[in-house]
Design a protein around this motif. Structure first.
Motif, PDB file in Angstrom:
ATOM      1  N   ASN A  83       1.924   9.339  -5.534  1.00 28.60           N
ATOM      2  CA  ASN A  83       2.160  10.537  -4.719  1.00 28.60           C
ATOM      3  C   ASN A  83       0.909  10.983  -3.969  1.00 28.60           C
ATOM      4  O   ASN A  83       0.576  12.176  -3.910  1.00 28.60           O
ATOM      5  N   ALA A  84       0.198  10.020  -3.395  1.00 30.72           N
ATOM      6  CA  ALA A  84      -0.893  10.365  -2.484  1.00 30.72           C
ATOM      7  C   ALA A  84      -0.298  10.922  -1.196  1.00 30.72           C
ATOM      8  O   ALA A  84       0.805  10.561  -0.798  1.00 30.72           O
ATOM      9  N   LYS A  85      -1.032  11.788  -0.555  1.00 30.22           N
ATOM     10  CA  LYS A  85      -0.531  12.425   0.663  1.00 30.22           C
ATOM     11  C   LYS A  85      -0.425  11.431   1.805  1.00 30.22           C
ATOM     12  O   LYS A  85       0.512  11.491   2.619  1.00 30.22           O
ATOM     13  N   HIS A  86      -1.393  10.523   1.892  1.00 32.08           N
ATOM     14  CA  HIS A  86      -1.438   9.556   2.991  1.00 32.08           C
ATOM     15  C   HIS A  86      -1.644   8.151   2.439  1.00 32.08           C
ATOM     16  O   HIS A  86      -2.367   7.975   1.458  1.00 32.08           O
TER      17      HIS A  86
ATOM     18  N   ARG B 123       0.844  -1.204   0.000  1.00 33.17           N
ATOM     19  CA  ARG B 123       0.000   0.000   0.000  1.00 33.17           C
ATOM     20  C   ARG B 123       0.882   1.258   0.000  1.00 33.17           C
ATOM     21  O   ARG B 123       0.592   2.237  -0.701  1.00 33.17           O
ATOM     22  N   ILE B 124       1.957   1.238   0.768  1.00 30.60           N
ATOM     23  CA  ILE B 124       2.856   2.390   0.834  1.00 30.60           C
ATOM     24  C   ILE B 124       3.590   2.585  -0.499  1.00 30.60           C
ATOM     25  O   ILE B 124       3.788   3.712  -0.960  1.00 30.60           O
ATOM     26  N   LYS B 125       3.986   1.471  -1.133  1.00 24.48           N
ATOM     27  CA  LYS B 125       4.600   1.568  -2.471  1.00 24.48           C
ATOM     28  C   LYS B 125       3.644   2.246  -3.449  1.00 24.48           C
ATOM     29  O   LYS B 125       4.049   3.100  -4.251  1.00 24.48           O
ATOM     30  N   ILE B 126       2.386   1.843  -3.394  1.00 27.75           N
ATOM     31  CA  ILE B 126       1.381   2.418  -4.295  1.00 27.75           C
ATOM     32  C   ILE B 126       1.168   3.893  -3.974  1.00 27.75           C
ATOM     33  O   ILE B 126       1.069   4.734  -4.877  1.00 27.75           O
ATOM     34  N   GLN B 127       1.085   4.213  -2.687  1.00 26.84           N
ATOM     35  CA  GLN B 127       0.945   5.616  -2.263  1.00 26.84           C
ATOM     36  C   GLN B 127       2.065   6.473  -2.836  1.00 26.84           C
ATOM     37  O   GLN B 127       1.824   7.548  -3.404  1.00 26.84           O
TER      38      GLN B 127
ATOM     39  N   GLY C 161      -8.551   8.440  -3.154  1.00 21.79           N
ATOM     40  CA  GLY C 161      -9.483   9.529  -2.913  1.00 21.79           C
ATOM     41  C   GLY C 161      -8.906  10.476  -1.877  1.00 21.79           C
ATOM     42  O   GLY C 161      -8.201  10.049  -0.953  1.00 21.79           O
ATOM     43  N   LYS C 162      -9.180  11.748  -2.031  1.00 22.08           N
ATOM     44  CA  LYS C 162      -8.794  12.689  -0.989  1.00 22.08           C
ATOM     45  C   LYS C 162      -9.467  12.262   0.309  1.00 22.08           C
ATOM     46  O   LYS C 162     -10.662  11.942   0.330  1.00 22.08           O
ATOM     47  N   SER C 163      -8.719  12.274   1.392  1.00 21.10           N
ATOM     48  CA  SER C 163      -9.216  11.701   2.640  1.00 21.10           C
ATOM     49  C   SER C 163     -10.523  12.345   3.093  1.00 21.10           C
ATOM     50  O   SER C 163     -11.436  11.656   3.562  1.00 21.10           O
ATOM     51  N   GLU C 164     -10.642  13.680   2.915  1.00 19.92           N
ATOM     52  CA  GLU C 164     -11.863  14.341   3.384  1.00 19.92           C
ATOM     53  C   GLU C 164     -13.094  13.889   2.604  1.00 19.92           C
ATOM     54  O   GLU C 164     -14.217  13.889   3.124  1.00 19.92           O
ATOM     55  N   LEU C 165     -12.889  13.471   1.337  1.00 21.40           N
ATOM     56  CA  LEU C 165     -14.014  12.981   0.535  1.00 21.40           C
ATOM     57  C   LEU C 165     -14.331  11.527   0.887  1.00 21.40           C
ATOM     58  O   LEU C 165     -15.500  11.141   0.974  1.00 21.40           O
ATOM     59  N   LEU C 166     -13.300  10.715   1.059  1.00 15.89           N
ATOM     60  CA  LEU C 166     -13.533   9.328   1.462  1.00 15.89           C
ATOM     61  C   LEU C 166     -14.239   9.256   2.810  1.00 15.89           C
ATOM     62  O   LEU C 166     -15.066   8.361   3.049  1.00 15.89           O
ATOM     63  N   GLU C 167     -13.924  10.198   3.696  1.00 15.65           N
ATOM     64  CA  GLU C 167     -14.594  10.231   4.999  1.00 15.65           C
ATOM     65  C   GLU C 167     -16.087  10.512   4.843  1.00 15.65           C
ATOM     66  O   GLU C 167     -16.909  10.007   5.620  1.00 15.65           O
ATOM     67  N   LYS C 168     -16.450  11.310   3.840  1.00 13.64           N
ATOM     68  CA  LYS C 168     -17.860  11.666   3.637  1.00 13.64           C
ATOM     69  C   LYS C 168     -18.690  10.503   3.111  1.00 13.64           C
ATOM     70  O   LYS C 168     -19.895  10.425   3.360  1.00 13.64           O
ATOM     71  N   LEU C 169     -18.047   9.613   2.325  1.00 11.29           N
ATOM     72  CA  LEU C 169     -18.805   8.549   1.675  1.00 11.29           C
ATOM     73  C   LEU C 169     -19.102   7.421   2.651  1.00 11.29           C
ATOM     74  O   LEU C 169     -18.241   7.035   3.438  1.00 11.29           O
TER      75      LEU C 169
END
Length: 403
Positions: A80-83, A72-76, A236-244
């Motif tokens: 270049n995902a933030k988290h 998962r970290i390799k993919i991140q 997904g941006k974390s704030e959007l994933l949190e909403k879903l």
């Protein structure tokens, strides 16, 4: 150093024969081939530390968990995902899109508008149609031009404060068109709309930077990136994933469960119900390492040369038409006047050449051109100009036989 013979030696399947002929594999747009290092990783998992993850205190479970989360970290880092928790591991691009469409089915309301491009794979059309049927939102289509490009001038006219979501592929699977997603994202964000980019066809050729793009959701599949089938990602941006809301209920995606109420786990586990494709996730990480060891600049250079050479040679065949003539990835989608694409593909197979024929899960594109489908030759970095010469001679032979 990019050495084609050395690279081809990494792929065992390229040594086989089909109908007594050396395999020429030009169906990379459907799925890429798998290098030995990825095959070895799959065998290693099942041979040495096959166990369920995140739940066991025993050694095998801990080893499998560590390898899975390392992937998962390799993919991140690759995207270049933030988290790392913004990377949801899924069964592939289709499930990734359905997670988002299912989530927004509980958020959109009647009269909201969503825009989808005319160049989409069915996987980036049907889930949004289903979402609109549930919510009363209106699906609008951004038209395409004859050369396979999108009509951005009309996009500006379509955007409004009613626009909530925009869906577009990074690269068209049917034509190879590289879409201007930077401009699409920027313009959509001006109206407060979220953007999902289908990167399934782009990621074998391009290394996307999701933060630089400022994209809201980005999806991809491992099997088009030298990895195994049955695994992919939703960024997904974390704030959007949190909403879903969660897509599925079950084990792993919970924090607490009673018969009165269940509370959900945080990201990424909220969207990863059940036992995942553990081996697939680990192998995906190895595939990403492999592609980065080749270098995406080297991959692009090789594939662009193949695209230019193949285009030039195929267009020398009288009656052959290529669909999609704008800036594109290494895909040539073509027909020969008066001959059905399926018949060409069948003859090519007898000559050991694997191409894709049909509508490529993009029927609206074929309807636009008023054709039943195309022959699609899609090249990867391990292909050669000599293989293209074999293709060209085979197409000439098929034309002679079928005319």
């Amino acid at each position: 150093m990019f050495t084609i013979d050395k690279i081809r030696a990494d792929f065992p399947i390229l040594k086989r024969k089909v109908h007594g002929k050396p395999l020429v594999y030009f169906d990379n747009g459907a799925t890429s081939q798998t290098p030995q290092v990825v095959i070895d990783a799959i065998v290693d998992y099942y041979s040495n530390y096959n166990a369920n993850i995140h739940r066991g205190v025993h050694t095998l479970s801990q080893e499998a968990t560590d390898k899975y989360e390392e992937a998962r970290i390799k993919i991140q880092k690759h995207f270049n995902a933030k988290h790392s928790y913004e990377i949801i591991l899924t069964s592939g691009t289709t499930e990734s899109i359905n997670i988002v469409s299912s989530g927004f089915s509980s958020i959109l309301k009647k009269g909201d508008e969503v825009i989808v491009s005319a160049l989409e794979h069915h996987s980036n059309i049907v889930p949004w149609q289903m979402m609109c049927e549930k919510t009363g939102a209106v699906l609008r289509v951004l038209p395409m031009d004859e050369d396979g490009s999108l009509r951005l001038d009309l996009f500006d006219q379509m955007l409004s404060n009613k626009t909530k979501l925009v869906f577009c592929n990074h690269v068209s699977n049917a034509l190879g068109t590289i879409n201007p997603i930077e401009a699409i994202i920027h313009r959509a964000h001006k109206f407060g709309a979220y953007v999902l980019v289908d990167g399934a066809q782009a990621c074998p050729h391009i290394k996307p930077d999701v933060q630089e793009l400022d994209v809201d959701f980005y999806v991809a599949s491992a099997h088009k990136m030298c990895g195994p089938t049955g695994v992919g990602i939703l960024y997904g941006k974390s704030e959007l994933l949190e909403k879903l809301p969660p897509y599925q209920g079950g084990g792993e995606m919970i924090e607490t469960v009673t018969f009165e109420k269940t509370t959900y786990a945080g990201l990424p586990h909220k969207f990863e119900a059940g036992t995942p494709n553990i081996c697939g996730g680990i192998a995906f990480g190895v595939a990403i390492d492999y592609m980065n060891s080749i270098g995406f600049e080297n991959i692009a250079k090789q594939e662009n040369e193949l695209l230019a050479y193949g285009t030039e040679k195929l267009l020398e065949i009288e009656g052959l038409k290529i669909y999609g003539t704008t800036r594109k990835a290494s895909v040539i989608s073509f027909n020969i006047e008066g001959i059905h694409p399926y018949d060409i593909g069948s003859i090519l197979d007898k000559l050991g050449i694997a191409v894709r024929t049909g509508h490529h899960c993009a029927q609206p594109i074929m309807n636009f051109y008023k054709i039943p489908g195309t022959v699609r030759a899609s090249f990867a970095f391990y292909n050669t100009k000599e293989e293209i010469d074999i293709l060209v001679e085979a197409v000439k032979k098929a034309k002679m036989m079928l005319s």
